[in-house]
Design a protein around this motif. Structure first.
Motif, mmCIF file in Angstrom:
data_model
loop_
_atom_site.group_PDB
_atom_site.id
_atom_site.type_symbol
_atom_site.label_atom_id
_atom_site.label_comp_id
_atom_site.label_asym_id
_atom_site.label_seq_id
_atom_site.Cartn_x
_atom_site.Cartn_y
_atom_site.Cartn_z
ATOM 1 N N GLY A 189 -17.816 46.065 -12.446
ATOM 2 C CA GLY A 189 -19.143 45.690 -11.966
ATOM 3 C C GLY A 189 -19.220 45.655 -10.459
ATOM 4 O O GLY A 189 -18.267 46.016 -9.755
ATOM 5 N N ALA A 226 -23.783 39.302 -10.355
ATOM 6 C CA ALA A 226 -23.057 40.569 -10.511
ATOM 7 C C ALA A 226 -23.838 41.491 -11.436
ATOM 8 O O ALA A 226 -24.514 41.043 -12.362
ATOM 9 N N VAL A 280 -15.193 40.559 -11.253
ATOM 10 C CA VAL A 280 -16.270 41.571 -11.314
ATOM 11 C C VAL A 280 -15.711 42.958 -11.068
ATOM 12 O O VAL A 280 -16.014 43.912 -11.793
ATOM 13 N N CYS A 322 -15.906 40.053 -17.883
ATOM 14 C CA CYS A 322 -15.909 39.413 -16.567
ATOM 15 C C CYS A 322 -16.109 37.905 -16.696
ATOM 16 O O CYS A 322 -15.419 37.120 -16.044
ATOM 17 N N ALA A 340 -19.547 42.888 -18.817
ATOM 18 C CA ALA A 340 -20.070 41.598 -18.367
ATOM 19 C C ALA A 340 -19.430 40.444 -19.128
ATOM 20 O O ALA A 340 -19.087 39.396 -18.548
ATOM 21 N N VAL A 399 -20.625 43.025 -7.247
ATOM 22 C CA VAL A 399 -21.209 41.756 -6.822
ATOM 23 C C VAL A 399 -22.482 42.070 -6.045
ATOM 24 O O VAL A 399 -22.440 42.699 -4.988
#
Length: 573
Positions: free
Chosen positions: A422, A434, A417, A452, A449, A424
């Motif tokens: 991003g 996330a 993440v 990830c 995303a 968490v």
């Protein structure tokens, strides 16, 4: 009188339509903002040279020098200033959130800060026979009186902050502008910085040249003809009169507020809150103002502008017919689909005794924290991941081994993440949530995303090679990703507030993680994710799935590890 007896509202012609005031403020503010932007662009051109900026000034000022442009600009300035005075008068209390207070104070300060500069620029030609130029202005502000240069810089910053705060409030409820937020913030920072750099560099250079000329006993650099001295005196007199007039107008409004408060003492309205609190306020006071005046905790995320519904109340009883909702309140109430007994406290101004219940009733301690960091609506991407068959796995392993596995798994998720840009949001048992897009646009959030998710799957595969060799087991993880609008805010209780995201987007992402288990796909990404990210998905097959809590099916893309690898190879920008 019961509320059922007062649902037939009378015609609202006797009430000020606040929606029209909002529209007038936005239109006038838009005109002034255009003028300010052009003015700052002109200042930024000083980075090139003073003559170049002067040449550009003639073109940038041309629309405002025409008769229609002059009427439009000064009409907008008068409307905007008048509405600032009206806002000051109309408020029954000056207790308000800090951001709202700053907007009001800056709106009242700006005319006083700009009157001297505006009159000098507009009246120098007619009264002194001199066409104003950057050379003249820079000499007057950086050489003759450097304090003026500081004053103009401060005024520029205040004007721009006021404009940005006003524009942000106007656009906050519009979904069309959310994707432009990053670009608008960048422009809002870059433009005044360039303008100040150009203004300061040109001013210091001119002041230096003039000082050098004095030191060398040569005649100072001319800054244009001197013009009519009597005209300069008249400009100073007009400037002083306008400043005094503005201060007197503010003082008059404050006096009228006190007179209104004194005259309304005999006709106070009683507002009772479900739970025991009771206050008395003057006619024309909104329910939200009544709460603020009397220290009663009352949510109002949008600052009392009718754009959110957090201040809404249920009217339990009223001794008088309630004024009908104005256009702003009608639009907000229509969005949340409530009954006729629900009103917005910031817009409801009762004319008789009233009994209400706050539908969002906060504890006092929590209210303070909530007001400091109000929630905001953002377009984001949300990822949910969850270990498959973890309950059965934990039953076969020693507790310490289970803790070891979970920490390795959470480490993989957290690092993936963070590496993808991003945050968490939370760990939930053996699952994690996330959020992407808090600091970027939605296109980048969707791509991050997917990257990830691919990274989590890849690193879980590497971890399984070790687990198979050392412990004789493997783990599997399912991932669901969705994008859309969500509310970002501080939630929890006093002393334990954390930032989180809530809304339908979060719920759907969680459901898609469950879908990944049902259809046997490692990753399930919604159409909203795949349509916004930049890499082609033409070779991937989409299917329609039923998601719990939704009446219609959702189009999703099941992704295998080899499908997700393409996103792993596309680095985050």
């Amino acid at each position: 009188m019961a509320y059922s007896q007062i649902t037939s509202f009378r015609d609202g012609s006797g009430f000020a339509d606040r929606g029209r005031l909002v529209l007038a403020r936005q239109l006038a503010g838009g005109v002034v903002l255009c003028f300010v932007v052009m003015h700052l662009v002109n200042h930024a051109l000083l980075i090139g040279s003073v003559p170049f900026a002067d040449q550009a000034r003639r073109w940038l000022a041309l629309p405002w020098r025409t008769l229609p442009g002059t009427i439009l600009l000064y009409g907008a300035l008068l409307v905007h200033a008048g509405l600032a005075l009206w806002t000051l008068y109309a408020r029954r209390t000056l207790q308000m959130p800090l951001a709202e207070f700053l907007v009001l104070v800056m709106g009242l300060l700006i005319p006083d800060l700009l009157i001297e500069h505006a009159t000098a620029m507009r009246l120098t030609g007619p009264l002194r026979g001199v066409e104003p130029s950057y050379q003249m202005v820079l000499k007057a502000q950086w050489f003759d009186n450097p304090v003026r240069a500081l004053q103009q810089s401060v005024a520029l910053i205040i004007v721009w902050l006021h404009a940005c705060l006003g524009l942000g409030r106007a656009l906050s409820a519009s979904a069309r502008f959310r994707n432009l937020r990053t670009m608008l913030i960048a422009a809002a920072v870059l433009l005044p910085v360039l303008a100040l750099i150009g203004y300061a560099d040109a001013g210091r250079e001119m002041a230096h040249d003039l000082h050098q000329a004095e030191m060398s006993q040569h005649p100072p650099m001319p800054a244009g003809p001197v013009g009519d001295r009597a005209g300069a005196t008249r400009i100073d007199m007009i400037t002083t009169a306008l400043r005094i007039g503005w201060v007197l107008l503010i003082a008059l409004v404050l006096v009228l507020r006190q007179i209104r408060a004194w005259m309304s003492r005999g006709g106070e309205i009683e507002i009772s809150y479900l739970g025991g609190a009771m206050v008395r306020v003057g006619p024309g006071t909104s329910v939200l103002e009544a709460s603020r005046m009397n220290g009663i905790a009352h949510y109002s995320v949008c600052g009392g502008n009718g754009r959110c519904s957090t201040c809404r109340v249920r009217v339990l009883a009223s001794d008088a017919v309630l004024p009908p909702p104005n256009t702003v309140e009608q639009a907000t109430l229509a969005r949340i689909n409530v009954g006729q007994d629900v009103r917005l406290a910031c817009q409801l101004r009762p004319e008789g005794a009233l009994t209400i219940a706050r539908l969002l009733e906060p504890p006092e301690a929590r209210m303070t924290q909530f007001a400091d960091t109000p929630p905001s609506e953002r377009d984001i991407a949300v990822l949910f991941c969850d270990l498959r068959s973890f309950t059965a796995l934990s039953e076969r392993q020693l507790p310490y081994d289970v803790v070891f596995l979970l920490n390795r798994y959470f480490d993989i998720v957290g690092n993936a993440v963070a590496a993808s840009g991003g945050v968490v949001d939370k760990f939930i048992g053996d699952g994690a949530m996330a959020v992407f897009g808090l600091e970027s646009d939605l296109t980048e959030a969707c791509r991050a995303a997917l990257r990830c998710a691919a990274m989590i799957r890849h690193n879980i595969g590497l971890m399984n090679e070790e687990l198979r060799r050392d412990m004789g087991l493997t783990i599997d993880v399912g991932i669901g990703i969705h994008a859309g609008s969500a509310i970002i805010g501080q939630m929890g209780f006093a002393g334990h507030m954390t930032q989180t995201a809530i809304g339908d987007t979060v719920n759907v992402a969680s459901r898609l993680e469950g879908v990944s288990k049902d259809i046997g796909a490692p990753i399930v990404a919604s159409h909203e994710i795949m349509s916004r990210q930049e890499l082609s998905a033409d070779d991937l097959a989409a299917i329609s799935v039923t998601v719990r809590g939704r009446a219609t099916e959702l189009l999703v893309y099941p992704l295998q590890d080899e499908d997700a690898a393409r996103y792993l190879e596309a680095p985050s920008r």
